[in-house]
Motif scaffolding. Structure first.
Motif, PDB file in Angstrom:
ATOM      1  N   ARG A 534     -20.968 -10.047 -31.796  1.00  0.00           N
ATOM      2  CA  ARG A 534     -22.071  -9.497 -31.986  1.00  0.00           C
ATOM      3  C   ARG A 534     -22.178  -8.425 -30.954  1.00  0.00           C
ATOM      4  NH1 ARG A 534     -26.609 -11.900 -34.427  1.00  0.00           N
ATOM      5  NH2 ARG A 534     -27.895 -10.889 -33.066  1.00  0.00           N
ATOM      6  N   SER A 535     -21.095  -8.520 -29.789  1.00  0.00           N
ATOM      7  CA  SER A 535     -21.258  -7.798 -28.658  1.00  0.00           C
ATOM      8  C   SER A 535     -19.961  -7.503 -27.779  1.00  0.00           C
ATOM      9  CB  SER A 535     -22.375  -8.036 -27.571  1.00  0.00           C
ATOM     10  OG  SER A 535     -22.193  -9.416 -27.169  1.00  0.00           O
ATOM     11  N   CYS A 536     -19.983  -6.590 -26.749  1.00  0.00           N
ATOM     12  CA  CYS A 536     -18.621  -6.639 -25.858  1.00  0.00           C
ATOM     13  C   CYS A 536     -18.835  -7.993 -24.964  1.00  0.00           C
ATOM     14  CB  CYS A 536     -18.883  -5.653 -25.064  1.00  0.00           C
ATOM     15  SG  CYS A 536     -18.368  -3.993 -26.047  1.00  0.00           S
ATOM     16  N   GLU A 537     -20.159  -8.273 -24.612  1.00  0.00           N
ATOM     17  CA  GLU A 537     -20.213  -9.367 -23.737  1.00  0.00           C
ATOM     18  C   GLU A 537     -19.796 -10.867 -24.559  1.00  0.00           C
ATOM     19  OE1 GLU A 537     -22.661 -11.281 -20.201  1.00  0.00           O
ATOM     20  OE2 GLU A 537     -22.067  -9.235 -20.861  1.00  0.00           O
ATOM     21  N   ALA A 538     -20.157 -10.809 -25.758  1.00  0.00           N
ATOM     22  CA  ALA A 538     -19.477 -11.849 -26.352  1.00  0.00           C
ATOM     23  C   ALA A 538     -17.910 -12.051 -26.247  1.00  0.00           C
ATOM     24  CB  ALA A 538     -19.960 -11.946 -27.728  1.00  0.00           C
ATOM     25  N   TYR A 539     -17.163 -11.001 -26.503  1.00  0.00           N
ATOM     26  CA  TYR A 539     -15.946 -10.806 -26.553  1.00  0.00           C
ATOM     27  C   TYR A 539     -15.357 -11.086 -25.260  1.00  0.00           C
ATOM     28  CZ  TYR A 539     -15.053  -8.714 -31.247  1.00  0.00           C
ATOM     29  OH  TYR A 539     -14.900  -8.265 -32.522  1.00  0.00           O
ATOM     30  N   LYS A 540     -15.967 -10.663 -24.097  1.00  0.00           N
ATOM     31  CA  LYS A 540     -15.682 -11.018 -22.640  1.00  0.00           C
ATOM     32  C   LYS A 540     -15.543 -12.536 -22.531  1.00  0.00           C
ATOM     33  CE  LYS A 540     -17.162 -10.510 -17.994  1.00  0.00           C
ATOM     34  NZ  LYS A 540     -18.185 -10.083 -17.110  1.00  0.00           N
ATOM     35  N   HIS A 541     -16.450 -13.102 -23.129  1.00  0.00           N
ATOM     36  CA  HIS A 541     -16.513 -14.476 -22.825  1.00  0.00           C
ATOM     37  C   HIS A 541     -15.660 -15.421 -23.691  1.00  0.00           C
ATOM     38  CE1 HIS A 541     -20.074 -12.985 -20.498  1.00  0.00           C
ATOM     39  NE2 HIS A 541     -19.552 -13.881 -19.502  1.00  0.00           N
ATOM     40  N   ARG A 542     -14.824 -14.770 -24.482  1.00  0.00           N
ATOM     41  CA  ARG A 542     -13.818 -15.395 -25.413  1.00  0.00           C
ATOM     42  C   ARG A 542     -12.492 -14.987 -24.554  1.00  0.00           C
ATOM     43  NH1 ARG A 542     -14.956 -17.427 -30.176  1.00  0.00           N
ATOM     44  NH2 ARG A 542     -12.708 -17.232 -31.105  1.00  0.00           N
ATOM     45  N   GLY A 543     -12.524 -14.447 -23.260  1.00  0.00           N
ATOM     46  CA  GLY A 543     -11.506 -14.175 -22.551  1.00  0.00           C
ATOM     47  C   GLY A 543     -10.653 -12.754 -22.781  1.00  0.00           C
ATOM     48  N   ASN A 544     -11.226 -11.954 -23.563  1.00  0.00           N
ATOM     49  CA  ASN A 544     -10.729 -10.678 -23.866  1.00  0.00           C
ATOM     50  C   ASN A 544     -10.810  -9.672 -22.905  1.00  0.00           C
ATOM     51  OD1 ASN A 544     -12.081 -11.670 -26.749  1.00  0.00           O
ATOM     52  ND2 ASN A 544     -10.039 -10.809 -26.932  1.00  0.00           N
ATOM     53  N   THR A 545      -9.940  -8.370 -22.614  1.00  0.00           N
ATOM     54  CA  THR A 545     -10.265  -7.572 -21.754  1.00  0.00           C
ATOM     55  C   THR A 545     -10.402  -6.223 -22.430  1.00  0.00           C
ATOM     56  OG1 THR A 545      -7.869  -7.130 -21.751  1.00  0.00           O
ATOM     57  CG2 THR A 545      -8.699  -8.584 -20.020  1.00  0.00           C
ATOM     58  N   SER A 546     -10.733  -5.008 -21.427  1.00  0.00           N
ATOM     59  CA  SER A 546     -11.145  -3.942 -22.110  1.00  0.00           C
ATOM     60  C   SER A 546     -10.421  -3.317 -23.122  1.00  0.00           C
ATOM     61  CB  SER A 546     -11.103  -2.835 -20.954  1.00  0.00           C
ATOM     62  OG  SER A 546     -11.887  -3.361 -19.778  1.00  0.00           O
ATOM     63  N   GLY A 547     -10.991  -2.727 -24.217  1.00  0.00           N
ATOM     64  CA  GLY A 547     -10.344  -2.243 -25.163  1.00  0.00           C
ATOM     65  C   GLY A 547     -11.329  -1.872 -26.320  1.00  0.00           C
ATOM     66  N   TYR A 548     -10.906  -1.396 -27.551  1.00  0.00           N
ATOM     67  CA  TYR A 548     -11.745  -1.270 -28.384  1.00  0.00           C
ATOM     68  C   TYR A 548     -11.690  -2.338 -29.501  1.00  0.00           C
ATOM     69  CZ  TYR A 548     -11.734   3.691 -27.924  1.00  0.00           C
ATOM     70  OH  TYR A 548     -12.034   5.179 -27.329  1.00  0.00           O
ATOM     71  N   TYR A 549     -12.853  -2.801 -29.897  1.00  0.00           N
ATOM     72  CA  TYR A 549     -13.269  -4.103 -30.596  1.00  0.00           C
ATOM     73  C   TYR A 549     -14.235  -3.557 -31.974  1.00  0.00           C
ATOM     74  CZ  TYR A 549     -11.285  -6.622 -26.821  1.00  0.00           C
ATOM     75  OH  TYR A 549     -10.500  -6.950 -25.800  1.00  0.00           O
ATOM     76  N   TYR A 550     -14.187  -4.442 -32.859  1.00  0.00           N
ATOM     77  CA  TYR A 550     -15.163  -4.339 -33.716  1.00  0.00           C
ATOM     78  C   TYR A 550     -16.548  -5.100 -33.410  1.00  0.00           C
ATOM     79  CZ  TYR A 550     -12.419  -1.780 -37.414  1.00  0.00           C
ATOM     80  OH  TYR A 550     -11.715  -1.022 -37.837  1.00  0.00           O
ATOM     81  N   ILE A 551     -17.791  -4.163 -33.374  1.00  0.00           N
ATOM     82  CA  ILE A 551     -18.848  -5.002 -32.917  1.00  0.00           C
ATOM     83  C   ILE A 551     -19.877  -5.247 -34.303  1.00  0.00           C
ATOM     84  CG2 ILE A 551     -20.808  -4.992 -31.276  1.00  0.00           C
ATOM     85  CD1 ILE A 551     -18.213  -5.454 -30.073  1.00  0.00           C
ATOM     86  N   ASP A 552     -20.201  -6.153 -34.485  1.00  0.00           N
ATOM     87  CA  ASP A 552     -21.091  -6.620 -35.351  1.00  0.00           C
ATOM     88  C   ASP A 552     -22.518  -7.114 -34.947  1.00  0.00           C
ATOM     89  OD1 ASP A 552     -22.548  -7.163 -37.838  1.00  0.00           O
ATOM     90  OD2 ASP A 552     -20.693  -7.961 -38.908  1.00  0.00           O
TER      91      ASP A 552
END
Length: 1192
Positions: A534-552
């Motif tokens: 749902r957000s960049c914050e959620a991707y970050k706390h799954r261990g991801n780093t900077s980049g383009y992501y699909y956000i729902d």
């Protein structure tokens, strides 16, 4: 009253009226089996609203479950369905009690039939019946494909116009209605392949341009009445796709044509064949107008004001045991045969017809395979015959098949597809014909089925041109059958309406449907749940780093996923939404107009844009204006000269500038009290020299910037440029929204959860308790519950009217470990699923043809239960239901005993801090402290790397003396070092040998050097004793200058040294002696250093010193001096980004200012550390970092 049979005259259907006691006290059939029925003729079409049943008076005969069926003619029965499914009604539990069922939707019919499904096992079928309803008035008109009605009506000036009609037809396509509106707009209602299409067109030419189409699903596709209602000015949710085109009223100004579409004469075969009933326009009965021969109505062709219906008796094959046996032709037509049938199915395979040749010397099979008709003939001693015709025959439509054998053998599908062969022997059926399947093997029949059994409907069966009387078959007067439904087609269209969400495509078989969710961004059985975060914050706390992501942004809600950039290089995680012009843009001189109006289009849809802003803790957008003689906000008259438009939708006029407060009509300099003209509120309003007004817009209600209105830009001598930066937001308010339940008796309550067809629940929990209900919502009978049933198991349970259903997941570790665990539960019409953390999801299929609506009416309980089960003790966080976040914290603030928020995240997420990074707790999140790591980034996972560069560490006094200063200073950046022991690690990639990686020395001229020798081996050189030559320790690993990334680790404690290269075995050395005598630098090392190093270094760590990191971060300290530009390189391996759609982000160059600037050839001094060698070529860059190295 009529019935399938009767036990005796006193058990006849005439005694079956409710509460009647005459005769035997009700109806009972001759045999109690699933083929019996009781029927009522109401004498005319009536609206039925409820049905009541009793058993047979004073007996042990009653039915416990039954099905309702309806018909207008006494044939072609249709089953009553609720919730889109065929359902069984609960019956009686004794002979005399009345059980009444109110129908969810009324049925207009003449005939009502009750089919008992189950009955008292200690008795027989016994039934008394009553149907309740209301008179039904209708006006009907019948069209034959060449007829129509044309209505010339006066336009009605109302805000809402309504068209209502009911129709029935035997054909799956045909134009129902065409209406002409203003501006050459036209509206067409068409039945196409069994679905209604509402089309808006422009033009009256032979090839009109279709502007918009909307598919409307008819609950009963064929033969039966289907109602259609359209509001063409006030669109409701069912027709939201038409809103864009239908803004304002679509005024029907003149002609309506009902029954055909006259724009193209080639479409005459698509004109409507069938009946239309109760055609109403804003309540006006148009069919009655036609009956009265009103002047506004023109009748074209043969139109009759009645509705006749041909009788086609169909049979339904419901399961693998279904078959129909008919007598064949025993020798009368040995020269050939002619057989025909019509079928409809959703399956790609199934037996249509099989028979033995005379004398059983061969077999003929007519079956479906790959949705095509295949004919196979096997005869002993002859080559097999195989024909195929047709394609895509599993579309649920009626298809005809004709098999003829005279001079040629032909198979014809739908009258056009023909396949033929010329067998050398006659093809004629033997004594029996089998349709759909074969009897059980023990029955003694020779029927064999090499294919699957057929599931679907058949009708119009012909043998030698004669129509088979299936009513006689039903009465057991001819042939035989098993598990058939006769005089009805019970096929179900499970894709109309489609339960596939978010644009998923629906396909089906006889018993179920399947959703293809590819390219939708959603998953699950009905494409309900988003596969993205749902957000960049959620991707970050799954261990991801900077980049383009699909956000729902709303999960399973209607907002589509968007590809956005997530910047995770800082503690805060920024969502960056670009627009069409983020560059500094100069306003070009122009004589057209007195103002400049740039508009900005964002890389996200409006819904996604606003959802991102609303759920973020903070948003900002830079707004800058550079000008000369171009005033910004304040005119001499006091009003704003220019402004910007921002906020939701089209936005609102905003009269403040970046850095100022909303509505202030000021710029940032006014708040800072440093405007060029103290009497003005913006620098540009001084109207003198070049000025700059810039700052951040942070008022979320005014974001994003939609457009600028710059008006003072055309005066002679004026110059101006503007810049609107991307929208940047951080902080997901939902992801850390939490509540702490200290006792098992505490709970939060919310409004009723509405998830009738699809319900998804997502949350995180942590606890030290072994069990407890996390969430519960009750209905009268239905419920939904999520609970921790034991310390290792989570259970998701619910009931939608089919009985309780449970899905559970067991973990291999305790869940009451006071760490965060994630639960994702979903229930839809096909299945229920439950996922715990990263374990595989558990699923449970829903019962076929059962109830599908979840009907709840109580409050939603979180952390507790209304059913007196054990509540939950612990923390619940980020609770989302169907994409909507429940604000636990706000509700907790007004609920005694429950604490808003829940700290303690490092126990779960601390492992994300890599490379010796330390997890630091925050009030609503956590961060990684990388100060003791050689790495940087949000998770200390970004190596500090340089390419073809050097870093020099020298003592402060020696460095400052070289710059003319004589006062040494100790370094605040690093502690003093004790060179009795050291730990060194780094990674490198190079094609150069020899090459010097690292050189460290003390004030006493002791040193160590780490290098790559000519043989491409790693060497560690120590000089710790003046009486001996330097000690050289070599790794056995060769070919290290191969351009690949290698990691090196060197550890020394007193006289013991270990070396490890990448994953090769560890090497140990001893007998190094420590000396305090001094000696000049080895000339060979100085020469090697002067060669320079070409390649990449990363993650350099000397004890606790991270020299690369210090150089690239460049802290403001006297101990760090940078000479020449230093470019960060990406020489290490790319980190895995499991959810990144693209990761091509750009890191800005980081360069530092230099003092002096002389080349450092032969400048390798003592009391220093050199990384990367010394480069004598001016194209390389040099970085100097001073440090007091300490003494041994």
């Amino acid at each position: 009253f009529r019935s399938s049979s009767q036990l005796s005259s006193s058990h006849g259907p005439g005694f079956a009226k409710l509460n009647r006691r005459e005769g035997a006290g009700g109806w009972s059939p001759l045999s109690s089996d699933k083929y019996q029925w009781l029927e009522v003729d109401l004498g005319g079409r009536t609206q039925i609203t409820s049905v009541s049943t009793q058993g047979r008076y004073g007996s042990s005969d009653w039915q416990t479950a039954y099905q309702l069926m309806f018909s207008d003619t006494g044939h072609n029965w249709r089953q009553y369905r609720w919730e889109g499914r065929i359902g069984a009604f609960p019956g009686n539990s004794n002979a005399d009690s009345v059980v009444q069922h109110n129908l969810q939707h009324p049925v207009v019919t003449r005939f009502v039939r009750v089919v008992p499904l189950h009955w008292n096992p200690n008795g027989r079928i016994g039934l008394r019946l009553e149907a309740y309803g209301c008179p039904y008035n209708s006006d009907t008109v019948s069209f034959d494909g060449d007829s129509s009605l044309i209505f010339s009506l006066r336009p009605r000036q109302t805000s809402t116009n309504t068209i209502r009609l009911t129709f029935k037809t035997l054909r799956n396509s045909g134009f129902l209605l065409d209406a002409e509106g203003q501006n050459e707009l036209g509206l067409t209602l068409e039945l196409q392949d069994g679905q209604l299409l509402l089309l808006l067109r422009r033009g009256t030419t032979l090839t009109p341009r279709w502007l918009k189409s909307l598919t409307v699903v008819c609950p009963s596709r064929y033969l039966f009445f289907c109602r259609f209602v359209w509001f063409h000015c006030q669109s409701n949710n069912n027709y939201s796709q038409m809103r864009e085109v239908l803004r304002g009223c679509f005024l029907i100004k003149q002609n309506w044509r009902v029954g055909w579409f006259n724009l193209d004469s080639q479409n005459s075969n698509r004109n409507f064949h069938g009946c239309v009933e109760n055609l109403l326009y804003d309540g006006q009965n148009l069919i009655d107008l036609a009956k009265q021969r009103d002047q506004s109505v023109t009748v074209m062709g043969s139109v009759t004001f009645s509705c006749s219906e041909p009788v086609f008796v169909a049979v339904t094959f419901t399961d693998p045991r279904s078959f129909l046996q008919l007598p064949g032709d025993t020798g009368l037509h040995s020269a050939g045969t002619s057989l025909g049938l019509q079928f409809r199915t959703w399956d790609t395979e199934g037996l249509l017809l099989t028979f033995d040749l005379p004398k059983r010397d061969g077999t003929v099979w007519l079956h479906l395979r790959d949705a095509k008709v295949h004919l196979q003939i096997h005869k002993a001693g002859r080559a097999p015959v195989e024909l195929k015709a047709g394609s895509g025959l599993n579309d649920g439509q009626w298809h005809s098949v004709d098999l003829k054998s005279r001079q040629y053998l032909t198979v014809t599908v739908d009258g056009t597809e023909v396949a033929s062969a010329s067998p050398t022997y006659p093809i004629a059926p033997g004594a029996q014909l089998f349709y759909g399947g074969c009897p059980a093997e023990r029955s003694g029949h020779s029927c064999r089925n090499p294919s699957r059994a057929f599931k679907g409907c058949m009708r119009l069966l012909t043998v030698e041109g004669e129509l088979v009387d299936l009513v006689k078959v039903q009465q057991r007067l001819m042939g035989d059958y098993s598990d058939l439904q006769i005089d009805m087609c019970g096929i179900m269209d499970r894709c109309s309406p489609s339960y596939c969400e978010h644009g998923g495509s629906c396909t089906q078989s006889w018993s179920t449907f399947h959703c293809n969710c590819s390219s939708t961004g959603y998953g699950g059985a009905t494409c309900h749940s988003s596969i993205y975060e749902r957000s960049c914050e959620a991707y970050k706390h799954r261990g991801n780093t900077s980049g383009y992501y699909y956000i729902d942004a709303d999960g399973s809600g209607p907002i589509k996923p968007q590809l956005l950039f997530c910047n995770m290089t800082e503690d805060k995680t920024w969502t960056v939404i670009q627009h069409n012009n983020t560059e500094l843009t100069k306003i070009q001189p122009s004589t057209e107009g007195s103002q400049h109006l740039p508009h900005f289009e964002y890389a996200a849809d409006e819904e996604q844009l606003m959802a991102t802003i609303n759920q973020s803790e903070y948003c900002e957008q830079e707004l800058a204006y550079h000008c000369r003689k171009s005033r910004l906000l304040n005119s001499p008259e006091g009003g704003p000269i220019s402004w910007w438009v921002g906020g939701p939708g089209v936005g609102q006029r905003q009269t403040y500038w970046g850095g100022a407060l909303p509505g202030s009509q000021q710029c940032a300099c006014s708040l800072q009290e440093n405007c060029m003209d103290p009497k003005r509120h913006c620098n540009g309003d001084a109207d003198r020299t070049a000025a700059n007004d810039s700052g951040l817009l942070t008022h979320k209600e005014s974001l994003p910037v939609r457009s600028l209105v710059l008006r003072d830009v055309r005066r002679p001598g004026s110059e101006s440029s503007y810049q609107v930066g991307p929208l940047r937001c951080y902080g997901d308010k939902s992801i850390w929204n939490a509540a702490f339940f200290a006792k098992e008796t505490l709970y939060l309550h919310f409004p009723t959860f509405h998830g009738e067809l699809s319900a998804d629940i997502s949350l995180l929990f942590k606890t030290t308790s072994s069990s407890g209900v996390l969430l519960e919502n009750l209905g009268i009978r239905d419920f939904i519950r999520l609970e921790l049933s034991s310390s290792t198991e989570v259970v998701f349970s619910f009931d939608v009217g089919n009985g309780p259903l449970e899905v559970s997941v067991k973990a291999g570790v305790p869940l009451n470990d006071n760490r965060w665990h994630r639960i994702q539960a979903e229930r839809n019409v096909r299945e229920a699923s439950l996922r715990l953390d990263e374990l595989p999801a558990a699923t449970q299929e829903a019962p076929a043809d059962g109830h599908i609506h979840l009907q709840l009416n109580s409050q939603l309980f979180v952390g507790g239960t209304a059913s007196r089960q054990k509540g939950f003790r612990g923390c619940i966080r980020s609770l989302q239901l169907n994409g909507v976040t429940l604000d636990l914290e706000e509700r907790a603030k007004v609920t005694p005993g429950i604490q808003a928020g829940c700290p303690g995240h490092c126990s779960t997420y601390g492992g994300l801090c890599q490379n010796q990074g330390r997890c630091v707790e925050g009030a609503r999140s956590f961060s990684c402290d990388c100060s003791s790591s050689a790495f940087n980034g949000a998770f200390c996972d970004q190596g500090m790397q340089t390419s073809s560069n050097q870093i020099w560490f020298g003592s402060v006094d020696s460095f400052t003396q070289s710059n003319g200063s004589s006062s040494p200073t100790s370094s605040p950046f690093l502690p003093n070092l004790n060179l009795r022991a050291e730990n060194i690690s780094l990674s490198f990639r190079s094609g150069q040998s020899p090459a010097l990686f690292l050189y460290v020395s003390s004030h006493h001229r002791q040193y160590l050097a780490l290098l790559l020798n000519k043989q491409e081996q790693l060497e560690v050189r120590y000089r710790l004793e003046s009486s001996k030559e330097e000690e050289i320790l070599r790794s056995k690993v060769r070919s290290l200058a191969n351009g690949q990334l290698h990691s090196v680790s060197v550890s020394r404690l007193a006289d013991s040294v270990t070396i490890q290269v990448t994953h090769h075995p560890l090497l140990s050395f001893v007998s190094l002696l420590v000396s305090t005598d001094s000696q000049d630098l080895d000339p060979a090392l100085a020469q090697l250093g002067s060669l320079g190093f070409t390649g990449c270094l990363s993650a350099v760590l000397f004890n606790s010193i991270s020299p690369l990191k210090a150089a690239l971060i460049r802290p403001i300290a006297s101990s760090v001096v940078v000479r020449g530009p230093l470019i960060r390189s990406s020489c290490g391996p790319a980190a895995a980004k499991p959810h990144a759609a693209e990761n091509t982000h750009h890191q800005p160059d980081q360069s530092g200012s230099a003092g002096g600037g002389q080349p450092l050839v032969n400048a390798l001094r003592s009391d220093s550390a050199l990384i990367g060698g010394i480069v004598a070529e001016t194209s390389f860059r040099v970085v100097l970092i001073n440090h007091e190295m300490g003494h041994v």
